[in-house]
Write an enzyme that holds these catalytic residues in place. Sequence first.
Site, PDB file in Angstrom:
ATOM      1  N   PRO A 198      -7.750   3.145  -6.683  1.00 46.57           N
ATOM      2  CA  PRO A 198      -8.865   4.081  -6.511  1.00 46.57           C
ATOM      3  C   PRO A 198      -9.110   5.352  -6.869  1.00 46.57           C
ATOM      4  CG  PRO A 198      -7.876   3.279  -4.734  1.00 46.57           C
ATOM      5  CD  PRO A 198      -6.898   2.777  -5.936  1.00 46.57           C
ATOM      6  N   GLY A 199      -9.754   6.280  -7.541  1.00 37.76           N
ATOM      7  CA  GLY A 199      -9.833   7.527  -7.516  1.00 37.76           C
ATOM      8  C   GLY A 199      -9.506   8.421  -6.061  1.00 37.76           C
ATOM      9  N   TYR A 238       4.427  10.752 -11.070  1.00 33.50           N
ATOM     10  CA  TYR A 238       3.705  10.321 -10.014  1.00 33.50           C
ATOM     11  C   TYR A 238       2.853   8.818 -11.185  1.00 33.50           C
ATOM     12  CZ  TYR A 238      -0.605   8.315  -7.100  1.00 33.50           C
ATOM     13  OH  TYR A 238      -1.443   7.018  -6.275  1.00 33.50           O
ATOM     14  N   VAL A 252      -9.328   9.946  -3.062  1.00 29.25           N
ATOM     15  CA  VAL A 252      -9.463   9.455  -1.756  1.00 29.25           C
ATOM     16  C   VAL A 252      -8.955   9.877  -0.828  1.00 29.25           C
ATOM     17  CG1 VAL A 252      -9.217   7.367  -0.026  1.00 29.25           C
ATOM     18  CG2 VAL A 252      -8.805   7.116  -2.911  1.00 29.25           C
ATOM     19  N   ASN A 256       1.164  -1.251  -0.169  1.00 32.45           N
ATOM     20  CA  ASN A 256       0.253   0.021   0.151  1.00 32.45           C
ATOM     21  C   ASN A 256       0.998   1.019  -0.295  1.00 32.45           C
ATOM     22  OD1 ASN A 256      -1.962   2.167   0.914  1.00 32.45           O
ATOM     23  ND2 ASN A 256      -0.660   2.021   2.781  1.00 32.45           N
TER      24      ASN A 256
HETATM   25  C1  8X3 Z   1      -3.860   9.720  -5.783  1.00 29.27           C
HETATM   26  C2  8X3 Z   1      -5.395   9.384  -6.656  1.00 29.27           C
HETATM   27  O1  8X3 Z   1      -5.986  10.796  -8.782  1.00 29.27           O
HETATM   28  O2  8X3 Z   1      -4.949  12.323  -7.259  1.00 29.27           O
HETATM   29  O3  8X3 Z   1      -3.825   8.485  -6.569  1.00 29.27           O
HETATM   30  O4  8X3 Z   1      -4.096  10.098  -9.150  1.00 29.27           O
HETATM   31  S1  8X3 Z   1      -4.819  10.809  -8.414  1.00 29.27           S
END
Ligand code: 8X3
Length: 256
Positions: free
Chosen positions: A184-185, A154, A187, A88
């Site tokens: 996920p989107g 990222y 969070v 995670n």
């Molecule tokens: C984090 C979600 O949408 O900021 O992994 O990339 S986002």
Amino acid sequence: MEKRSVALVTGASAGIGRDTCRVLAHAGYDLIAVARRRDRLEALAAELSTCGCRVFPLVVDLRQREEVLRALSELPEDFSAIDVLVNNAGLAIGVDPLQEGDPAEWDVVLDTNVRALLTMTRAIVPGMIERGRGHIVNIGSIAGRQTYPGGAVYCATKAAELALTRGLGMDLVRTPLRVTTIDPGLVETEFSVTRFRGDKGKADAVYHDLTPLGPADVAEAVRWVVTQPPHVQVSEIVLFPTCQAAATVVHRGSGA
Ligand code: 8X3
């Protein structure tokens, strides 16, 4: 007394990792909780002892491969047979255009999101194969499937996570082991505070006037995938809040 299964969760001191520890504890797992912050892991261990869960706090910096491997090799006997690995731990730093990014920050993000996942997986999966049971759950992101401005590094790490999950699934297809990515989107966790280098105002603005997922929602998905019968492998989940349709398509006006 029947032995409880053991789950190892990285990034266990906060957010999705901590809530994953909570739901797995209530689902009957003992836990190896991995993070750098001992005080937080000890607080979690105290909290979860009330539901009969034993927590072994593994205090390491996931970027230090030798340190991680040594700590894993010294696990107490009761925790040495890991049934579930939840990779995670992850972070983003900054939203700078790639051409203006800081290579030292890239190293932190790459080491944590990709190399630590590889280290953990390489160290733990062979034992799972020997024992004929195990489940690797990687926490990805919509960012691994859809790139957006200011997110190149990222997004690249999460695209790597997705490729590694799919490749591992192929490499383990002849075994009883299962492999899952949960992507996920939005969070709401400390994630955005870190991404904006501690600027709480900018972090809060990400979630302004919408209802994001909470870490417990993602943890619930982890619980669901690991509690399926052995012949069921949930390979990929994309998890959005209802107000989100893509990495950059979000409806505001639905939240507090
Ligand atoms: C984090 C979600 O949408 O900021 O992994 O990339 S986002």
